[in-house]
Design a protein around this motif. Sequence first.
Motif, PDB file in Angstrom:
ATOM      1  N   LYS A   1      -6.379 100.532 -50.220  1.00 57.01           N
ATOM      2  CA  LYS A   1      -5.956 100.297 -51.789  1.00 57.01           C
ATOM      3  C   LYS A   1      -5.870  98.739 -52.113  1.00 57.01           C
ATOM      4  O   LYS A   1      -5.412  98.901 -53.174  1.00 57.01           O
ATOM      5  CB  LYS A   1      -4.589 100.537 -50.580  1.00 57.01           C
ATOM      6  CG  LYS A   1      -3.197 100.869 -52.038  1.00 57.01           C
ATOM      7  CD  LYS A   1      -1.681 101.416 -51.457  1.00 57.01           C
ATOM      8  CE  LYS A   1      -1.491 100.746 -52.028  1.00 57.01           C
ATOM      9  NZ  LYS A   1       0.035 100.428 -51.424  1.00 57.01           N
ATOM     10  N   ASP A   2      -5.896  97.909 -51.122  1.00 59.84           N
ATOM     11  CA  ASP A   2      -5.783  96.182 -51.630  1.00 59.84           C
ATOM     12  C   ASP A   2      -6.681  95.826 -50.519  1.00 59.84           C
ATOM     13  O   ASP A   2      -6.437  94.884 -49.997  1.00 59.84           O
ATOM     14  CB  ASP A   2      -4.667  96.072 -51.399  1.00 59.84           C
ATOM     15  CG  ASP A   2      -4.098  94.509 -52.336  1.00 59.84           C
ATOM     16  OD1 ASP A   2      -5.355  94.010 -52.275  1.00 59.84           O
ATOM     17  OD2 ASP A   2      -3.209  93.564 -51.792  1.00 59.84           O
ATOM     18  N   PRO A   3      -8.102  95.596 -51.063  1.00 60.64           N
ATOM     19  CA  PRO A   3      -9.209  94.851 -50.610  1.00 60.64           C
ATOM     20  C   PRO A   3      -8.813  93.754 -50.405  1.00 60.64           C
ATOM     21  O   PRO A   3      -9.483  93.323 -49.394  1.00 60.64           O
ATOM     22  CB  PRO A   3     -10.607  95.427 -51.724  1.00 60.64           C
ATOM     23  CG  PRO A   3      -9.732  95.845 -52.423  1.00 60.64           C
ATOM     24  CD  PRO A   3      -8.102  96.807 -52.680  1.00 60.64           C
ATOM     25  N   SER A   4      -7.613  92.564 -50.833  1.00 63.45           N
ATOM     26  CA  SER A   4      -7.948  91.280 -50.834  1.00 63.45           C
ATOM     27  C   SER A   4      -7.034  91.187 -49.334  1.00 63.45           C
ATOM     28  O   SER A   4      -7.019  90.298 -49.228  1.00 63.45           O
ATOM     29  CB  SER A   4      -7.140  90.256 -51.523  1.00 63.45           C
ATOM     30  OG  SER A   4      -5.583  91.410 -51.198  1.00 63.45           O
ATOM     31  N   ASP A   5      -6.563  92.580 -49.062  1.00 64.17           N
ATOM     32  CA  ASP A   5      -6.540  92.765 -47.593  1.00 64.17           C
ATOM     33  C   ASP A   5      -7.720  92.273 -46.469  1.00 64.17           C
ATOM     34  O   ASP A   5      -6.936  91.947 -45.173  1.00 64.17           O
ATOM     35  CB  ASP A   5      -5.576  93.812 -47.103  1.00 64.17           C
ATOM     36  CG  ASP A   5      -3.691  93.568 -47.936  1.00 64.17           C
ATOM     37  OD1 ASP A   5      -3.545  92.721 -47.930  1.00 64.17           O
ATOM     38  OD2 ASP A   5      -3.465  95.025 -47.933  1.00 64.17           O
ATOM     39  N   LEU A   6      -8.839  92.371 -47.015  1.00 65.71           N
ATOM     40  CA  LEU A   6      -9.771  92.727 -45.794  1.00 65.71           C
ATOM     41  C   LEU A   6      -9.806  91.131 -45.136  1.00 65.71           C
ATOM     42  O   LEU A   6     -10.095  91.311 -43.799  1.00 65.71           O
ATOM     43  CB  LEU A   6     -11.003  92.862 -46.623  1.00 65.71           C
ATOM     44  CG  LEU A   6     -11.798  92.528 -45.984  1.00 65.71           C
ATOM     45  CD1 LEU A   6     -11.842  93.968 -44.976  1.00 65.71           C
ATOM     46  CD2 LEU A   6     -13.831  92.889 -47.169  1.00 65.71           C
ATOM     47  N   ARG A   7      -9.645  90.101 -45.838  1.00 64.86           N
ATOM     48  CA  ARG A   7      -9.486  88.624 -45.579  1.00 64.86           C
ATOM     49  C   ARG A   7      -9.130  88.248 -44.504  1.00 64.86           C
ATOM     50  O   ARG A   7      -9.030  87.809 -43.503  1.00 64.86           O
ATOM     51  CB  ARG A   7      -9.345  87.799 -46.584  1.00 64.86           C
ATOM     52  CG  ARG A   7     -10.996  87.717 -47.550  1.00 64.86           C
ATOM     53  CD  ARG A   7     -10.932  86.589 -48.145  1.00 64.86           C
ATOM     54  NE  ARG A   7     -12.574  87.000 -48.601  1.00 64.86           N
ATOM     55  CZ  ARG A   7     -12.559  85.219 -49.542  1.00 64.86           C
ATOM     56  NH1 ARG A   7     -12.105  84.661 -49.681  1.00 64.86           N
ATOM     57  NH2 ARG A   7     -13.824  85.662 -49.716  1.00 64.86           N
ATOM     58  N   ARG A   8      -7.286  88.467 -44.856  1.00 67.38           N
ATOM     59  CA  ARG A   8      -6.358  88.901 -43.817  1.00 67.38           C
ATOM     60  C   ARG A   8      -5.979  89.982 -42.537  1.00 67.38           C
ATOM     61  O   ARG A   8      -5.753  89.027 -41.719  1.00 67.38           O
ATOM     62  CB  ARG A   8      -5.337  88.773 -44.377  1.00 67.38           C
ATOM     63  CG  ARG A   8      -4.919  87.536 -45.279  1.00 67.38           C
ATOM     64  CD  ARG A   8      -3.374  87.959 -46.400  1.00 67.38           C
ATOM     65  NE  ARG A   8      -2.944  88.876 -46.751  1.00 67.38           N
ATOM     66  CZ  ARG A   8      -2.503  90.178 -46.537  1.00 67.38           C
ATOM     67  NH1 ARG A   8      -1.603  89.522 -45.465  1.00 67.38           N
ATOM     68  NH2 ARG A   8      -2.263  91.059 -47.109  1.00 67.38           N
ATOM     69  N   ALA A   9      -7.215  90.780 -42.860  1.00 68.20           N
ATOM     70  CA  ALA A   9      -7.153  91.689 -41.694  1.00 68.20           C
ATOM     71  C   ALA A   9      -8.045  91.671 -41.197  1.00 68.20           C
ATOM     72  O   ALA A   9      -8.443  92.482 -39.905  1.00 68.20           O
ATOM     73  CB  ALA A   9      -6.751  93.317 -42.081  1.00 68.20           C
ATOM     74  N   ARG A  10      -9.454  90.817 -40.999  1.00 69.37           N
ATOM     75  CA  ARG A  10     -10.137  90.586 -41.113  1.00 69.37           C
ATOM     76  C   ARG A  10     -10.284  90.754 -39.066  1.00 69.37           C
ATOM     77  O   ARG A  10     -11.029  90.734 -38.016  1.00 69.37           O
ATOM     78  CB  ARG A  10     -11.452  90.278 -40.930  1.00 69.37           C
ATOM     79  CG  ARG A  10     -12.760  89.909 -40.155  1.00 69.37           C
ATOM     80  CD  ARG A  10     -14.067  89.064 -41.564  1.00 69.37           C
ATOM     81  NE  ARG A  10     -14.271  89.166 -42.941  1.00 69.37           N
ATOM     82  CZ  ARG A  10     -14.420  90.103 -43.254  1.00 69.37           C
ATOM     83  NH1 ARG A  10     -15.658  90.573 -42.168  1.00 69.37           N
ATOM     84  NH2 ARG A  10     -14.873  90.520 -44.648  1.00 69.37           N
ATOM     85  N   ARG A  11      -9.300  89.747 -39.205  1.00 68.71           N
ATOM     86  CA  ARG A  11      -9.065  89.746 -37.164  1.00 68.71           C
ATOM     87  C   ARG A  11      -8.951  90.399 -36.433  1.00 68.71           C
ATOM     88  O   ARG A  11      -9.751  90.881 -35.145  1.00 68.71           O
ATOM     89  CB  ARG A  11      -8.123  88.613 -37.440  1.00 68.71           C
ATOM     90  CG  ARG A  11      -9.055  87.419 -36.170  1.00 68.71           C
ATOM     91  CD  ARG A  11      -7.732  86.210 -36.244  1.00 68.71           C
ATOM     92  NE  ARG A  11      -7.562  85.465 -35.289  1.00 68.71           N
ATOM     93  CZ  ARG A  11      -7.114  84.606 -34.568  1.00 68.71           C
ATOM     94  NH1 ARG A  11      -6.683  84.683 -35.560  1.00 68.71           N
ATOM     95  NH2 ARG A  11      -7.198  84.039 -33.420  1.00 68.71           N
ATOM     96  N   PHE A  12      -8.010  91.462 -37.541  1.00 67.82           N
ATOM     97  CA  PHE A  12      -7.055  92.586 -36.830  1.00 67.82           C
ATOM     98  C   PHE A  12      -8.720  94.075 -36.214  1.00 67.82           C
ATOM     99  O   PHE A  12      -8.915  94.113 -35.841  1.00 67.82           O
ATOM    100  CB  PHE A  12      -5.940  93.433 -38.106  1.00 67.82           C
ATOM    101  CG  PHE A  12      -5.991  94.735 -37.759  1.00 67.82           C
ATOM    102  CD1 PHE A  12      -4.660  94.675 -36.551  1.00 67.82           C
ATOM    103  CD2 PHE A  12      -6.391  95.999 -38.267  1.00 67.82           C
ATOM    104  CE1 PHE A  12      -4.346  95.926 -35.780  1.00 67.82           C
ATOM    105  CE2 PHE A  12      -5.988  96.766 -38.218  1.00 67.82           C
ATOM    106  CZ  PHE A  12      -5.566  97.228 -37.235  1.00 67.82           C
ATOM    107  N   LEU A  13      -9.296  93.628 -37.430  1.00 73.56           N
ATOM    108  CA  LEU A  13     -10.601  94.526 -37.607  1.00 73.56           C
ATOM    109  C   LEU A  13     -11.368  94.596 -36.308  1.00 73.56           C
ATOM    110  O   LEU A  13     -12.108  95.208 -35.883  1.00 73.56           O
ATOM    111  CB  LEU A  13     -11.450  95.038 -38.980  1.00 73.56           C
ATOM    112  CG  LEU A  13     -10.322  95.014 -39.828  1.00 73.56           C
ATOM    113  CD1 LEU A  13     -11.043  95.389 -40.889  1.00 73.56           C
ATOM    114  CD2 LEU A  13      -9.480  96.461 -39.750  1.00 73.56           C
TER     115      LEU A  13
END
Lengths: 298, 37
Positions: free
Chosen positions: A213-225
Amino acid sequence: MPESQIGERSVARRVSSRDRGAGMPVRSSAATRRAWLLRIAPLMLAAPLVWGLVSGDVGDVIALAAGLVVIYLGTYLVESGLAHEAEYQARDLAKAPRPRKLLGAIVVGLGVFLCSLWATSAGMPLSLLFGAVASVGCILVYGMDPSRDKGLSPEVARKAGVRTEQVIEAVTEAEGKLREIEQSARGLHNRELTGRLDRIVAQARAVLAQIEKDPSDLRRARRFLVTYLDGTRDVVRKYTEQQQDLADTELAANFRHVLETVEQVFAEQVEVLKRNETMDLEVQIEVLRTQLEREGVA
Amino acid sequence: MTEHEGVEAMSRGVQSAIGVALLLLVFGILTIRALVS
């Protein structure tokens, strides 16, 4: 429809599809249509097949059996296409799936053609017609495969600083890890742990939906992923492999404790991403990583 | 559901019904021809 509603629906679809059960392409498992018509209608040909056996007409029997095998291969392809289509529909960002339904329809037509040519008195033209009609029928019933990639608009991609392919790749990779977790969870003998892992996977899918929904979250969530999902997957796999030996040991208690924490933290991830609080996410991940190491299960 | 979506759904339903009829017809004819041949 506002974008936010689309995103929420996507989250709901992901979570609810998980709650309703496991399956191959997971997000599609609940919505996957089965090609019942293609499973049942060819069974009509079982009548002449049996009659061929009774009357000793080996040629007809072989022709019908071969045709049925080809038809059911086509049915498998159509069902696979339906599953991939459902997965495509459930995602906000996705590449168009391969045209499995179209290929399946062609293979079903081929099977009908073979049955007609070898097991009936119909000649080549009539058999070709039967095959073509069967293929067209399949396409009309099950529809065409989606042909358009669902990508980010250039403006959103520029704002988020990511390319569509990066998001799709990250989400697909994370999906693979979730499937591995689900697969390991199916081997657990403890219903409480299985239920907990089901909830964890559902929450992780909600995070993925939020990223789409909000791809800008990808950077912040990369560690989570990467770190988080990898850690959970490895812990669950190791525990499942050794659960007989670990029962009633301190490590089993630690495992339960870790899952509780994982569930709790996963549940907060979507909210954190929505609130755009980078620090929260980092701190929580760090806490969990430390706990995984301390408890000796990572 | 908007009018456009309604028309689309109806068209999809008609297509699907025609497809079902075609498949049943083909398999029915094939079965009969295989039985009588």
